[in-house]
Scaffold this motif. Structure first.
Motif, PDB file in Angstrom:
ATOM      1  N   ARG A   6      -5.625   5.754  10.610  1.00  0.00           N
ATOM      2  CA  ARG A   6      -6.629   6.659  11.158  1.00  0.00           C
ATOM      3  C   ARG A   6      -7.959   5.937  11.365  1.00  0.00           C
ATOM      4  O   ARG A   6      -8.630   6.121  12.382  1.00  0.00           O
ATOM      5  CB  ARG A   6      -6.812   7.848  10.217  1.00  0.00           C
ATOM      6  CG  ARG A   6      -7.633   8.929  10.804  1.00  0.00           C
ATOM      7  CD  ARG A   6      -7.580  10.176   9.965  1.00  0.00           C
ATOM      8  NE  ARG A   6      -8.305  11.228  10.652  1.00  0.00           N
ATOM      9  CZ  ARG A   6      -8.648  12.354  10.099  1.00  0.00           C
ATOM     10  NH1 ARG A   6      -8.326  12.597   8.847  1.00  0.00           N
ATOM     11  NH2 ARG A   6      -9.307  13.259  10.780  1.00  0.00           N
ATOM     12  N   SER A   7      -8.315   5.089  10.440  1.00  0.00           N
ATOM     13  CA  SER A   7      -9.550   4.325  10.548  1.00  0.00           C
ATOM     14  C   SER A   7      -9.513   3.378  11.742  1.00  0.00           C
ATOM     15  O   SER A   7     -10.479   3.276  12.500  1.00  0.00           O
ATOM     16  CB  SER A   7      -9.782   3.545   9.253  1.00  0.00           C
ATOM     17  OG  SER A   7     -10.853   2.660   9.384  1.00  0.00           O
TER      18      SER A   7
ATOM     19  N   GLN B 174      -4.391   6.418   6.035  1.00  0.00           N
ATOM     20  CA  GLN B 174      -5.852   6.360   6.100  1.00  0.00           C
ATOM     21  C   GLN B 174      -6.302   5.133   6.897  1.00  0.00           C
ATOM     22  O   GLN B 174      -7.241   5.207   7.695  1.00  0.00           O
ATOM     23  CB  GLN B 174      -6.441   6.332   4.691  1.00  0.00           C
ATOM     24  CG  GLN B 174      -6.332   7.648   3.958  1.00  0.00           C
ATOM     25  CD  GLN B 174      -6.753   7.550   2.497  1.00  0.00           C
ATOM     26  OE1 GLN B 174      -6.774   6.466   1.916  1.00  0.00           O
ATOM     27  NE2 GLN B 174      -7.068   8.692   1.885  1.00  0.00           N
ATOM     28  N   GLN B 175      -5.626   4.008   6.694  1.00  0.00           N
ATOM     29  CA  GLN B 175      -5.964   2.792   7.436  1.00  0.00           C
ATOM     30  C   GLN B 175      -5.653   2.950   8.922  1.00  0.00           C
ATOM     31  O   GLN B 175      -6.433   2.517   9.778  1.00  0.00           O
ATOM     32  CB  GLN B 175      -5.208   1.598   6.855  1.00  0.00           C
ATOM     33  CG  GLN B 175      -5.669   1.195   5.477  1.00  0.00           C
ATOM     34  CD  GLN B 175      -4.781   0.133   4.850  1.00  0.00           C
ATOM     35  OE1 GLN B 175      -3.785  -0.280   5.426  1.00  0.00           O
ATOM     36  NE2 GLN B 175      -5.152  -0.305   3.649  1.00  0.00           N
TER      37      GLN B 175
ATOM     38  N   THR C 178       0.860  -1.178   0.000  1.00  0.00           N
ATOM     39  CA  THR C 178       0.000   0.000   0.000  1.00  0.00           C
ATOM     40  C   THR C 178       0.895   1.226   0.000  1.00  0.00           C
ATOM     41  O   THR C 178       1.996   1.212   0.549  1.00  0.00           O
ATOM     42  CB  THR C 178      -0.925   0.043   1.228  1.00  0.00           C
ATOM     43  OG1 THR C 178      -0.117   0.045   2.397  1.00  0.00           O
ATOM     44  CG2 THR C 178      -1.859  -1.134   1.259  1.00  0.00           C
TER      45      THR C 178
ATOM     46  N   LEU D 198      -0.067   7.031   1.714  1.00  0.00           N
ATOM     47  CA  LEU D 198      -1.347   7.697   1.958  1.00  0.00           C
ATOM     48  C   LEU D 198      -2.418   6.693   2.383  1.00  0.00           C
ATOM     49  O   LEU D 198      -3.163   6.932   3.342  1.00  0.00           O
ATOM     50  CB  LEU D 198      -1.799   8.452   0.708  1.00  0.00           C
ATOM     51  CG  LEU D 198      -3.099   9.254   0.840  1.00  0.00           C
ATOM     52  CD1 LEU D 198      -2.980  10.282   1.958  1.00  0.00           C
ATOM     53  CD2 LEU D 198      -3.460   9.911  -0.460  1.00  0.00           C
ATOM     54  N   GLN D 199      -2.487   5.554   1.706  1.00  0.00           N
ATOM     55  CA  GLN D 199      -3.449   4.506   2.089  1.00  0.00           C
ATOM     56  C   GLN D 199      -3.144   3.995   3.491  1.00  0.00           C
ATOM     57  O   GLN D 199      -4.054   3.750   4.289  1.00  0.00           O
ATOM     58  CB  GLN D 199      -3.405   3.353   1.089  1.00  0.00           C
ATOM     59  CG  GLN D 199      -4.035   3.641  -0.248  1.00  0.00           C
ATOM     60  CD  GLN D 199      -3.869   2.471  -1.207  1.00  0.00           C
ATOM     61  OE1 GLN D 199      -2.874   1.754  -1.150  1.00  0.00           O
ATOM     62  NE2 GLN D 199      -4.849   2.288  -2.088  1.00  0.00           N
TER      63      GLN D 199
END
Length: 64
Positions: free
Chosen positions: A13-14, A10-11, A3, A6-7
């Motif tokens: 943070r999720s 995002q993961q 990944t 950036l991905q």
């Protein structure tokens, strides 16, 4: 599976959003409980150590 950064962020943070963060009261309560249990445990081992010391001194005839 690779990944991009950036991905990945995002993961992260999720997943962080799913964490149940304790309240200040919960943190204070559990901290106090840790200190209480540490004190009880240290007292227990101190008493066991004194009992063993007394027994050894009695067996070895070094007791006053």
């Amino acid at each position: 599976m690779a990944t991009n950064p950036l991905q990945f962020l995002q993961q992260v943070r999720s997943e962080t959003a799913k964490v149940h963060w304790p309240t200040r009261k919960e943190v204070v309560t559990t901290t106090i409980m840790v200190f209480v249990m540490a004190a009880i445990t240290s007292l227990f081992f101190f008493l066991v150590d004194r009992i063993i010391q007394f027994g050894l001194l009695a067996v070895l005839g070094l007791g006053g």
